[in-house]
Design a protein around this motif. Structure first.
Motif, PDB file in Angstrom:
ATOM      1  N   GLU A 289      -2.761  -5.988  -4.422  1.00 16.95           N
ATOM      2  CA  GLU A 289      -3.193  -7.380  -4.133  1.00 16.95           C
ATOM      3  C   GLU A 289      -2.034  -8.453  -4.600  1.00 16.95           C
ATOM      4  OE1 GLU A 289      -5.097  -8.233  -1.913  1.00 16.95           O
ATOM      5  OE2 GLU A 289      -5.812  -5.984  -1.624  1.00 16.95           O
TER       6      GLU A 289
ATOM      7  N   LEU B 133     -14.913   1.937  -8.214  1.00 21.08           N
ATOM      8  CA  LEU B 133     -13.640   2.094  -8.989  1.00 21.08           C
ATOM      9  C   LEU B 133     -13.546   2.143  -9.955  1.00 21.08           C
ATOM     10  CD1 LEU B 133     -11.941  -0.794  -6.657  1.00 21.08           C
ATOM     11  CD2 LEU B 133     -11.557   1.650  -6.352  1.00 21.08           C
TER      12      LEU B 133
ATOM     13  N   THR C 200     -15.884  -2.170  -3.297  1.00 16.46           N
ATOM     14  CA  THR C 200     -15.820  -3.351  -3.767  1.00 16.46           C
ATOM     15  C   THR C 200     -17.131  -4.195  -3.616  1.00 16.46           C
ATOM     16  OG1 THR C 200     -14.219  -4.681  -2.481  1.00 16.46           O
ATOM     17  CG2 THR C 200     -13.412  -3.481  -4.277  1.00 16.46           C
TER      18      THR C 200
ATOM     19  N   ALA D  59      -7.274   2.943   1.705  1.00 13.13           N
ATOM     20  CA  ALA D  59      -7.359   1.433   1.553  1.00 13.13           C
ATOM     21  C   ALA D  59      -8.826   0.827   2.100  1.00 13.13           C
ATOM     22  CB  ALA D  59      -6.395   0.627   2.353  1.00 13.13           C
TER      23      ALA D  59
ATOM     24  N   LEU E  88       0.708  -1.070  -0.024  1.00 13.25           N
ATOM     25  CA  LEU E  88      -0.054  -0.037   0.108  1.00 13.25           C
ATOM     26  C   LEU E  88       0.797   1.433   0.083  1.00 13.25           C
ATOM     27  CD1 LEU E  88      -2.515  -1.050   2.671  1.00 13.25           C
ATOM     28  CD2 LEU E  88      -3.193  -0.692   0.175  1.00 13.25           C
TER      29      LEU E  88
ATOM     30  N   THR F  41     -11.484   2.176  -0.891  1.00 12.73           N
ATOM     31  CA  THR F  41     -11.350   1.396  -1.868  1.00 12.73           C
ATOM     32  C   THR F  41     -11.646  -0.175  -1.696  1.00 12.73           C
ATOM     33  OG1 THR F  41      -9.022   1.090  -1.624  1.00 12.73           O
ATOM     34  CG2 THR F  41      -9.739   2.901  -2.930  1.00 12.73           C
ATOM     35  N   HIS F  42     -11.580  -0.471  -0.513  1.00 13.14           N
ATOM     36  CA  HIS F  42     -11.891  -1.886  -0.089  1.00 13.14           C
ATOM     37  C   HIS F  42     -13.320  -2.122  -0.170  1.00 13.14           C
ATOM     38  CE1 HIS F  42     -11.836  -5.828   1.138  1.00 13.14           C
ATOM     39  NE2 HIS F  42     -12.021  -5.731   2.286  1.00 13.14           N
TER      40      HIS F  42
ATOM     41  N   ARG G 274      -5.543  -1.576  -7.204  1.00 13.11           N
ATOM     42  CA  ARG G 274      -5.849  -2.423  -6.108  1.00 13.11           C
ATOM     43  C   ARG G 274      -5.223  -3.903  -6.749  1.00 13.11           C
ATOM     44  NH1 ARG G 274      -8.257  -1.736  -1.427  1.00 13.11           N
ATOM     45  NH2 ARG G 274      -8.227  -3.688  -1.388  1.00 13.11           N
TER      46      ARG G 274
END
Length: 288
Positions: free
Chosen positions: A240, A228, A190, A183, A173, A186-187, A236
């Motif tokens: 990951e 996103l 999803t 973080a 990150l 953006t998480h 992202r």
């Protein structure tokens, strides 16, 4: 001996076993055991229990190593926790939380059965490949004594794998210029993790701070009204992928067959725990 693994193997293995660690932050046994050693009810137990392996560290260290919590939230609990209970007392309480909650959710027959013992052996072999350089939370937990009972050995090994992966995730990150709050935002968009209200409540961010982060991500072209953007998705995915690569050593060491077996065992145990009510229903967004 190490082997190459198919893409996504490390992430699938992590997801399969991580639930068995994470549930200890949500079960009622947590408040019971942490308040019994002197901590205050609520979030203090989480911050103290997860950081206790590092000793009586200040709030800044907890904020840095946990990464996505508001500093003011951490400071409400650390270092006060260390004036109420020693790190050793908190670590002892943490193991009791694991023992009691796993027994309630999975049952003694499962915990003393051959599959938990097998999973513990596999997870320990995987964790044996981990290295401490640049992995603060992992290194601290790696210095703790290994418990004797199979289910507690399994939990300890999962914790080592989890914190090692988490340390690497923070590095990924940082390299992508994604803050802890970025973080989280953006998480949640999803739809595969925390719901937005749960993320704000558990991590301590206000609506205004969250909104400012959203606006900043939009200015960077990572987020739009639909979620996103392609650029955001790519970022992202890169984070990951880097996280998986940095966390791949234990799974390469365990090999494809061993990793597949631990993934199978972990997934089965995790599903049993979730079905038994390990998590509040309003914390996580349903998987799409």
């Amino acid at each position: 001996m190490t082997t190459e693994l198919a893409p996504g193997t490390a992430a699938r293995a992590h997801r399969a076993i991580d639930t068995l660690h994470a549930l200890t932050y949500f079960v009622p046994e947590g408040n019971e055991e942490y308040t019994a050693v002197g901590l205050r009810p609520g979030r203090m137990g989480y911050f103290a229990a997860r950081s206790a392996a590092m000793g009586p560290v200040p709030a800044a260290v907890v904020t840095a190593t946990f990464y996505n919590f508001h500093p003011a939230l951490v400071a409400r609990h650390i270092p006060r926790a260390w004036t109420l209970a020693s790190p050793d007392d908190v670590l002892g309480a943490r193991l009791r939380v694991v023992d009691r909650s796993w027994r309630r959710l999975l049952g003694d027959d499962v915990l003393t059965g051959p599959e938990v013992a097998e999973a513990a052996d596999l997870a320990r072999r995987a964790a044996g490949a981990l290295r401490p350089e640049g992995r603060t939370l992992y290194a601290a937990h790696a210095e703790l004594p290994e418990p004797d009972e199979p289910h507690l050995r399994l939990w300890h090994a999962i914790t080592l794998l989890r914190e090692h992966r988490g340390d690497g995730h923070i590095a990924a990150l940082l390299a992508a210029d994604v803050s802890g709050l970025d973080a989280l935002v953006t998480h949640t968009v999803t739809g595969r993790g925390f719901t937005e209200p749960a993320a704000k409540a558990t991590r301590g961010w206000s609506d205004e701070e969250w909104g400012a982060a959203v606006e900043s991500l939009r200015e960077r072209g990572l987020l739009d009204a639909d979620g996103l953007t392609p650029q955001g998705l790519a970022l992202r995915e890169k984070v990951e992928a880097t996280t998986d690569e940095l966390a791949s050593a234990p799974w390469r060491t365990l090999g494809a067959d061993g990793t597949a077996r631990l993934t199978e065992l972990g997934r089965s145990l995790s599903r049993q725990a979730v079905a038994a009510g390990a998590f509040p229903p309003d914390v996580f967004a349903p998987r799409r």
